[in-house]
Design an enzyme around this catalytic site. Structure first.
Site, PDB file in Angstrom:
ATOM      1  N   GLU A  91       0.964  -0.809   0.008  1.00 46.46           N
ATOM      2  CA  GLU A  91       0.240  -0.441  -0.422  1.00 46.46           C
ATOM      3  C   GLU A  91       0.620   1.036  -0.122  1.00 46.46           C
ATOM      4  O   GLU A  91       2.076   1.336   1.237  1.00 46.46           O
ATOM      5  CB  GLU A  91      -0.684  -0.017   0.972  1.00 46.46           C
ATOM      6  CG  GLU A  91      -1.770  -0.754   1.134  1.00 46.46           C
ATOM      7  CD  GLU A  91      -2.786  -0.865   2.475  1.00 46.46           C
ATOM      8  OE1 GLU A  91      -2.582  -0.333   3.238  1.00 46.46           O
ATOM      9  OE2 GLU A  91      -3.780  -1.715   2.304  1.00 46.46           O
TER      10      GLU A  91
ATOM     11  N   TYR B  69     -10.654  -4.015   3.949  1.00 41.59           N
ATOM     12  CA  TYR B  69      -9.868  -3.659   4.850  1.00 41.59           C
ATOM     13  C   TYR B  69     -10.522  -3.351   6.722  1.00 41.59           C
ATOM     14  O   TYR B  69     -11.393  -2.650   5.758  1.00 41.59           O
ATOM     15  CB  TYR B  69      -8.981  -2.477   4.588  1.00 41.59           C
ATOM     16  CG  TYR B  69      -7.396  -1.992   4.958  1.00 41.59           C
ATOM     17  CD1 TYR B  69      -7.784  -2.014   6.743  1.00 41.59           C
ATOM     18  CD2 TYR B  69      -6.761  -1.583   4.780  1.00 41.59           C
ATOM     19  CE1 TYR B  69      -7.232  -1.379   7.404  1.00 41.59           C
ATOM     20  CE2 TYR B  69      -5.389  -0.908   5.340  1.00 41.59           C
ATOM     21  CZ  TYR B  69      -5.345  -0.855   6.814  1.00 41.59           C
ATOM     22  OH  TYR B  69      -4.545  -0.573   7.505  1.00 41.59           O
TER      23      TYR B  69
ATOM     24  N   ASP C  88      -5.417   9.519  10.050  1.00 42.86           N
ATOM     25  CA  ASP C  88      -3.854   8.715   9.730  1.00 42.86           C
ATOM     26  C   ASP C  88      -3.549   9.690  11.884  1.00 42.86           C
ATOM     27  O   ASP C  88      -4.104  10.484  12.307  1.00 42.86           O
ATOM     28  CB  ASP C  88      -2.880   9.378   8.183  1.00 42.86           C
ATOM     29  CG  ASP C  88      -3.390   8.201   7.734  1.00 42.86           C
ATOM     30  OD1 ASP C  88      -3.196   7.024   8.258  1.00 42.86           O
ATOM     31  OD2 ASP C  88      -3.733   9.076   6.230  1.00 42.86           O
TER      32      ASP C  88
END
Length: 274
Positions: A58, A184, A69
């Site tokens: 990724e 995911y 994040d």
């Protein structure tokens, strides 16, 4: 994009998961930010991931407002942008990896704005030409993804989605109807990098999601060590490690780590999945 229409767009991903299954292995999915600590060393990091045994890469597309994040990846994005990393330069990194003969599937992981600004049809087409295999757009829910789905379908690219511990049956069904490549599964609520505490619960939930999907399921967020990878091995088709690798790259940029150490870290993370 339906599961049926995705089958022609994910051949490198499908091949990789099939090869791993035939050997009784699970996938190690590694995340790093493109252009961190600079473009040249970023490419060297990608080669180290490939040599170390990463099954899927990724590649983070740096963005100025990476809201999903944690601090490590936020710092990486800041460094990458300061080093002049742009979407075209990210694609150049992918092309270099392919020219060198590395065959790991590459997923462009990022936020919708840079792709939208580039042009959805254009980024899907150019990413495919560079050798990428799909996109994971963290702030693009399936309900709003029709235009990008159309572009990805036309280019033969997978569009990968996130599921979380709060995803109910309706959300699982919605993602199953459109996802390509793999799903995911985010191990916990919150941002990347924070510790995952109850891996037993994560494994149970990942098993539930895996049973509901028609695609491989990979688990990530907060997974940093080989023992954590080992604990999740049987619950998923792959395990994602991101922030821990990004922190190692940060040390590399400061001269406190080497490419050999990055490669060795990948080897250690892959070992429990063999």
């Amino acid at each position: 994009m339906s599961a049926d229409s995705a089958t022609t767009t994910t051949s490198r991903l499908e091949t990789r998961f099939a090869e791993l299954a035939s050997r009784g292995e699970k996938a190690l999915v590694t995340f790093v930010t493109a252009g961190d600590p600079d473009l040249e060393r970023s490419y060297a990091v990608l080669e180290a991931l490939a040599r170390g045994g990463a099954d899927i890469i990724e590649l983070g597309v740096p963005f100025s407002d990476p809201t999903a994040d944690g601090p490590a990846i936020q710092r990486a994005a800041t460094r990458a942008l300061a080093a002049g990393t742009t979407v075209p330069k990210v694609l150049e990194l992918v092309k270099r990896l392919r020219t060198a003969g590395h065959d790991q599937p590459v997923i462009l992981f990022g936020y919708y704005n840079p792709f939208l600004q580039y042009g959805l049809a254009a980024i899907a087409r150019d990413a495919k030409a560079a050798g990428a295999d799909g996109f994971l757009v963290v702030d693009l829910p399936p309900e709003e993804a029709d235009e990008f789905h159309t572009a990805c379908r036309a280019a033969g690219m997978a569009l990968i989605y996130l599921l979380t511990p709060t995803s109910g049956e309706d959300r699982l069904a919605a993602v199953k109807a459109v996802a390509g490549g793999f799903v995911y599964y985010v191990s916990r609520t919150g941002v990347t990098g924070a510790a995952t505490t109850d891996l037993g619960e994560v494994a149970m939930q990942a098993t539930r999601v895996r049973a509901a999907m028609g695609l491989p399921v990979c688990v990530g967020f907060g997974i940093a060590r080989p023992d954590q990878v080992a604990e999740l091995r049987d619950a998923a088709d792959g395990v994602v490690v991101g922030s821990a690798l990004v922190e190692r790259v940060e040390r590399l940029g400061r001269g406190e780590a080497t490419l050999d150490e990055v490669e060795g870290m990948v080897r250690e993370l892959k070992a429990p999945l063999r």
